[in-house]
Design a protein around this motif. Structure first.
Motif, short mmCIF file in Angstrom:
data_model
loop_
_atom_site.label_atom_id
_atom_site.label_comp_id
_atom_site.label_asym_id
_atom_site.label_seq_id
_atom_site.Cartn_x
_atom_site.Cartn_y
_atom_site.Cartn_z
N THR A 41 0.81 -1.23 0.00
CA THR A 41 0.00 0.00 0.00
C THR A 41 0.84 1.28 0.00
OG1 THR A 41 -0.12 -0.03 2.42
CG2 THR A 41 -1.88 -1.17 1.21
N SER A 62 -5.68 -5.80 5.45
CA SER A 62 -4.42 -5.09 5.68
C SER A 62 -4.66 -3.83 6.51
CB SER A 62 -3.77 -4.70 4.35
OG SER A 62 -3.22 -5.81 3.71
N ASP A 63 -3.63 -3.38 7.18
CA ASP A 63 -3.65 -2.10 7.86
C ASP A 63 -3.03 -1.05 6.94
OD1 ASP A 63 -4.78 -3.05 10.26
OD2 ASP A 63 -2.81 -3.74 10.95
N VAL A 64 -3.42 0.17 7.14
CA VAL A 64 -2.93 1.24 6.28
C VAL A 64 -2.97 2.54 7.06
CG1 VAL A 64 -5.23 1.80 5.35
CG2 VAL A 64 -3.19 2.25 3.96
N VAL A 69 -5.34 6.49 2.99
CA VAL A 69 -6.74 6.34 2.58
C VAL A 69 -7.34 7.69 2.22
CG1 VAL A 69 -9.04 5.65 3.36
CG2 VAL A 69 -7.06 4.22 3.87
N THR A 92 -10.58 -4.91 2.38
CA THR A 92 -9.22 -4.41 2.22
C THR A 92 -8.69 -3.82 3.53
OG1 THR A 92 -9.68 -3.93 -0.11
CG2 THR A 92 -7.78 -2.85 0.86
N PHE A 93 -9.42 -2.84 4.05
CA PHE A 93 -9.00 -2.15 5.27
C PHE A 93 -10.15 -2.21 6.29
CE2 PHE A 93 -6.84 0.50 1.84
CZ PHE A 93 -5.66 -0.21 1.89
N ASN A 96 -10.79 0.86 8.61
CA ASN A 96 -10.94 2.20 8.06
C ASN A 96 -12.33 2.39 7.46
OD1 ASN A 96 -10.67 4.47 6.02
ND2 ASN A 96 -8.73 4.62 7.10
N TYR A 99 -12.71 4.30 4.00
CA TYR A 99 -12.55 3.44 2.82
C TYR A 99 -13.84 2.68 2.54
CZ TYR A 99 -11.06 -0.41 -0.13
OH TYR A 99 -10.98 -1.33 -1.15
#
Length: 217
Positions: A41, A62-64, A69, A92-93, A96, A99
């Motif tokens: 990412t 996943s973390d982001v 974002v 995906t996240f 979040n 997102y």
């Protein structure tokens, strides 16, 4: 002018992010896109994401960084298209919600894991899936939390065999909607790379990718 697409991939290996992202990149290249395929990412924090006409996430669980974002959602709000499939876009996240707001839904369960189920195309006047009939599918049947504002294009109905309390629940499988100036498309189909051999699954995603992409001048 050649349109540009970003395909970023990673996360849980069970969704085969490498092979599936390569398939998507090849699909877009065949449609004339200049494709950037990037693992992880980090690319979301680099450069001008709005320079891409289409962004395709192929990342699961996943973390982001929140700022990454924000850059992604800002690009879509400004007109970049977003399109994807299965957990690569709708799981995906998990942490979040910005997102998830953009995507229009979030995976929460797949009762029975990989099973046989039916995909039903809605005849609601939308032409994106014209010529595609209802079909049988063998994969994870996604149960999702969804935004009531999405434009649903296909659904599936839960039998209740694996979770009796959801019997007869009709769940979106394919949808589209707008996010600012951008277009967002999602298909819940595509758990493994081999599923791209399913003609309806592949054609639905191909059409969705093209629909979501920023239109050429």
């Amino acid at each position: 002018m050649t349109r540009k697409a970003l395909v970023f991939f990673g996360g849980w290996d069970g969704h085969e992010p490498g092979p599936t992202s390569e398939i998507v990149a090849d699909m877009l290249a065949a449609e004339g896109f200049d494709v950037t395929r990037s693992e992880g990412t980090a690319i979301l924090g680099e450069g001008d994401l709005s320079s891409f006409d289409l962004i395709v996430p192929v990342v699961t669980m996943s973390d982001v960084e929140a700022d990454a974002v924000k850059r992604l959602t800002a690009a879509v709000e400004a007109g970049t298209g977003l399109a994807g499939f299965h957990g690569g876009m709708a799981d995906t996240f998990r942490k979040n919600t910005d997102y998830q707001f953009m995507v229009g839904g979030q995976f929460v369960a797949h009762p029975g894991n990989v099973i046989d189920y039916r995909v039903e195309i809605l005849r609601n006047g939308d032409t994106l899936l014209d010529g595609i009939d209802d079909f049988d599918y063998h994969s994870e049947q996604y149960y999702m939390h969804v935004d009531p504002r999405i434009e649903v294009l296909a659904t599936t109905t839960f039998s209740g065999e694996h979770a009796p309390w959801v019997k007869d629940t009709q769940m979106p499988v394919v949808w589209k909607h707008g996010y600012g100036q951008g277009r967002v498309f999602y298909s819940a189909l595509g758990h493994k790379a081999a599923e791209f051999d399913h003609p309806q699954m592949r054609e639905i995603l191909r059409r969705g990718l093209l629909w979501a992409a920023r239109k050429a001048d």
